[in-house]
Design an enzyme around this catalytic site. Structure first.
Site, PDB file in Angstrom:
ATOM      1  N   GLU A  76     -10.181  29.181  19.943  1.00  0.00           N
ATOM      2  CA  GLU A  76     -10.432  28.247  18.986  1.00  0.00           C
ATOM      3  C   GLU A  76     -11.609  28.237  18.337  1.00  0.00           C
ATOM      4  OE1 GLU A  76     -10.105  24.205  20.777  1.00  0.00           O
ATOM      5  OE2 GLU A  76      -7.951  24.596  21.369  1.00  0.00           O
ATOM      6  N   ASN A 122      -7.124  33.245  21.290  1.00  0.00           N
ATOM      7  CA  ASN A 122      -6.291  32.252  21.483  1.00  0.00           C
ATOM      8  C   ASN A 122      -6.592  31.171  20.728  1.00  0.00           C
ATOM      9  OD1 ASN A 122      -4.008  31.104  23.312  1.00  0.00           O
ATOM     10  ND2 ASN A 122      -5.469  29.564  23.796  1.00  0.00           N
ATOM     11  N   HIS A 146       1.253  23.828  20.876  1.00  0.00           N
ATOM     12  CA  HIS A 146       1.104  22.226  21.127  1.00  0.00           C
ATOM     13  C   HIS A 146       1.833  21.924  19.808  1.00  0.00           C
ATOM     14  CE1 HIS A 146      -1.589  22.578  24.325  1.00  0.00           C
ATOM     15  NE2 HIS A 146      -2.477  23.236  23.489  1.00  0.00           N
ATOM     16  N   GLU A 171       0.326  27.667  25.905  1.00  0.00           N
ATOM     17  CA  GLU A 171       0.077  26.422  25.682  1.00  0.00           C
ATOM     18  C   GLU A 171       1.345  25.533  25.135  1.00  0.00           C
ATOM     19  OE1 GLU A 171      -3.870  25.243  24.721  1.00  0.00           O
ATOM     20  OE2 GLU A 171      -4.659  27.173  25.494  1.00  0.00           O
ATOM     21  N   ASP A 203       3.816  22.937  24.699  1.00  0.00           N
ATOM     22  CA  ASP A 203       4.100  21.534  24.804  1.00  0.00           C
ATOM     23  C   ASP A 203       4.839  21.121  23.694  1.00  0.00           C
ATOM     24  OD1 ASP A 203       1.941  20.935  23.743  1.00  0.00           O
ATOM     25  OD2 ASP A 203       1.029  20.396  25.728  1.00  0.00           O
TER      26      ASP A 203
HETATM   27  C1  XIL Z   1      -7.234  21.106  28.358  1.00  0.00           C
HETATM   28  C2  XIL Z   1      -6.641  20.686  29.679  1.00  0.00           C
HETATM   29  O1  XIL Z   1      -5.229  20.421  29.825  1.00  0.00           O
HETATM   30  C3  XIL Z   1      -7.489  19.356  30.240  1.00  0.00           C
HETATM   31  O2  XIL Z   1      -7.179  19.080  31.735  1.00  0.00           O
HETATM   32  C4  XIL Z   1      -8.889  19.654  30.119  1.00  0.00           C
HETATM   33  O3  XIL Z   1      -9.656  18.477  30.351  1.00  0.00           O
HETATM   34  C5  XIL Z   1      -9.267  19.928  28.586  1.00  0.00           C
HETATM   35  O4  XIL Z   1      -8.635  21.225  28.296  1.00  0.00           O
HETATM   36  N1  XIL Z   1      -6.542  23.766  24.063  1.00  0.00           N
HETATM   37  C6  XIL Z   1      -6.901  24.414  25.122  1.00  0.00           C
HETATM   38  C7  XIL Z   1      -6.857  24.138  26.640  1.00  0.00           C
HETATM   39  O5  XIL Z   1      -7.089  25.832  25.080  1.00  0.00           O
HETATM   40  O6  XIL Z   1      -7.685  24.921  27.480  1.00  0.00           O
HETATM   41  C8  XIL Z   1      -6.603  22.713  26.802  1.00  0.00           C
HETATM   42  O7  XIL Z   1      -6.608  22.309  28.107  1.00  0.00           O
HETATM   43  C9  XIL Z   1      -5.809  22.089  25.639  1.00  0.00           C
HETATM   44  C10 XIL Z   1      -6.047  22.560  24.400  1.00  0.00           C
END
Ligand code: XIL
Length: 452
Positions: free
Chosen positions: A260, A303, A336, A365, A367
């Site tokens: 990010e 990422n 996401h 990631e 969802d």
């Molecule tokens: C999130 C986790 O799910 C949480 O438990 C933690 O507190 C914060 O991070 N993008 C990412 C992940 O790259 O590392 C994040 O994960 C969600 C958003």
């Protein structure tokens, strides 16, 4: 202080003299001594579509006038790299490390990759066996199926670990392989939680994806408020990356090096993180180089989120990928997303851009929000089916990319009630493939259908 100034003056004068001595034309001046230029060895491979025991190797090293040799890992030592591709047979099950050695102007660069072979041939993406639909991992024969976990859940065992082992073959730590946990204070490292996860993965034949070395949201406060010079900061980052990668070497197959790094606003400038402030705009490249030096065998990823939904952010990320060149192996597109967007065309564009650059793709990631507009208080069957259709779409797009670009598709959570999105958005949702009682939802079957 004075001595320093004199030294700088001397260096400047010498440099100017050295530069102006170029091509004097008096016949006596031999001209500048050429500085040897290094090339970065690189190669890609695919498994022959007609014979699963045959590996097709392609030397993709860029540059001119270099010589190269292969070591196929079969005990035959170095052989000359001929023109075009090489086809090599691997009959005996085992692990083989393939090396490409490139020499230019007396400088040597080596690229290595390890493959796994079983009775049926070379295992795609280091995944052997499989082919049935009694689990996600056995149905997805050409890429890893990833899941996140926590040390406490591994230690707790029960249905959580049983489901991990049955369904998944690529494990990611949800938050314990992040800098704030692993490097809590200057000079101190804590890999204990990460070790629980990695040891479990090893014991159960799962790949591990290291998430994440550098992320502005998981930076410990002592790093945010670093007491020292910029050079000391950079040395600290190099030491952190090297120590971490060395600790997990041979157990963690791939790393998100930076996460990010771009802003969402107009033009997607680099986020002004402490890393950028202290190491400069090329801090990402420096971090990738530190990671590459620490473990040349690890696959290195950048990422980020909104890669599908924002074409302009996607473009910024691909520009970074182009600048990183052979330092980066793959793109992690955080998925996401929601049941109603982004569109299939935008998701496809992430795949196309990554494939056209010859990089691996991680749909990381995943969802899928079922309630992005907060119009539900419980998951209706209509919405569950729409969510399943989106899971299917994502998997189908991923499964259609070429084998050499495949890596893993990772879902960010096992059970709906454990999703980070509940806190993040503060509204009810059911974004995952299992409900809170570990029952498979339509989303799970959508995933399987996407593989057909
Ligand atoms: C999130 C986790 O799910 C949480 O438990 C933690 O507190 C914060 O991070 N993008 C990412 C992940 O790259 O590392 C994040 O994960 C969600 C958003």
């Amino acid at each position: 202080m004075k001595m320093k100034k004199i030294l700088i003056l001397f260096v400047l004068t010498f440099t100017m003299f050295a530069c102006s001595s170029d091509g004097g034309g008096n016949g006596l001046d031999p001209g500048p001594v050429p500085i040897p230029t290094a090339v970065q060895a690189s190669f890609v491979y695919t498994i022959s579509t007609t014979d699963s025991h045959v590996l097709i190797l392609d030397n993709t090293t860029e540059g001119e006038e270099f010589v190269s040799y292969w070591d196929y890992g079969l005990g035959g030592g170095n052989v000359n790299d001929g023109p075009g591709i090489e086809e090599v047979r691997y009959d005996t099950p085992g692990n083989y490390t393939i090396k490409l050695i490139v020499i230019k102007d007396g400088l040597t660069s080596t690229a290595t990759k390890t493959i796994k072979v079983d009775e049926s041939g070379i295992c795609p993406n280091a995944l052997c066996g499989g082919g049935s639909s009694d689990s996600l991992k056995s149905a997805a024969t050409t890429f890893s199926v990833g899941m996140i976990t926590r040390a406490s859940w591994i230690n707790g065992g029960g249905q959580h670990t049983a489901t991990l082992v049955k369904e998944f073959n690529n494990l990611t730590s949800e938050y314990e392989i992040k800098m704030n946990v692993m490097h809590p204070s200057q000079g101190n490292f804590d890999f204990s939680a990460g070790d629980v996860i990695v040891d479990f993965a090893q014991a159960n034949n799962m790949n591990v994806h290291g998430h994440v070395l550098i992320w502005h949201n998981a930076t410990p406060s002592w790093v945010e408020n670093f007491a020292g010079t910029d050079a000391e900061f950079e040395a600290m980052v190099e030491n952190y990356i090297t120590t971490t990668i060395n600790h997990f070497k041979g157990k963690v197959r791939s790393w998100d090096v930076v996460n990010e790094a771009f802003e969402d606003g107009t033009g997607h400038p680099l986020r002004n993180s402490v890393f950028r402030q202290k190491m400069g705009d090329d801090y990402i490249k420096k971090c990738f180089q530190f990671a590459r030096n620490a473990d040349p065998n690890a696959l290195l990823f950048y990422n980020d989120y909104n890669v599908a939904s924002s074409p302009t952010k996607r473009a910024a990320i691909f520009t970074l990928v182009d600048n990183l060149g052979s330092l980066i192996d793959g793109v992690g597109a955080q998925m996401h997303i929601s049941y109603n967007g982004p569109s299939a065309a935008n998701i496809q564009a992430v795949a196309d851009g990554t494939v056209s650059r010859g990089k691996k793709l991680h749909f990381s990631e995943l969802d899928i929000r079922a309630n992005p507009n907060n119009d539900l208080t419980s998951l209706t069957s209509v919405r569950a089916d729409l969510q399943a259709a989106k899971f299917k779409e994502v998997v189908k797009i991923y499964n259609s990319i070429p084998l050499e670009n495949k890596f893993a598709l990772t879902t960010w959570g096992l059970r709906d009630n454990e999703s980070w999105l509940l806190d993040f958005w503060g509204v009810p949702d059911w974004p995952l493939m299992f409900d809170e009682n570990y029952n498979k939802k339509p989303a799970y079957y959508g995933f399987l259908e996407g593989l057909q």
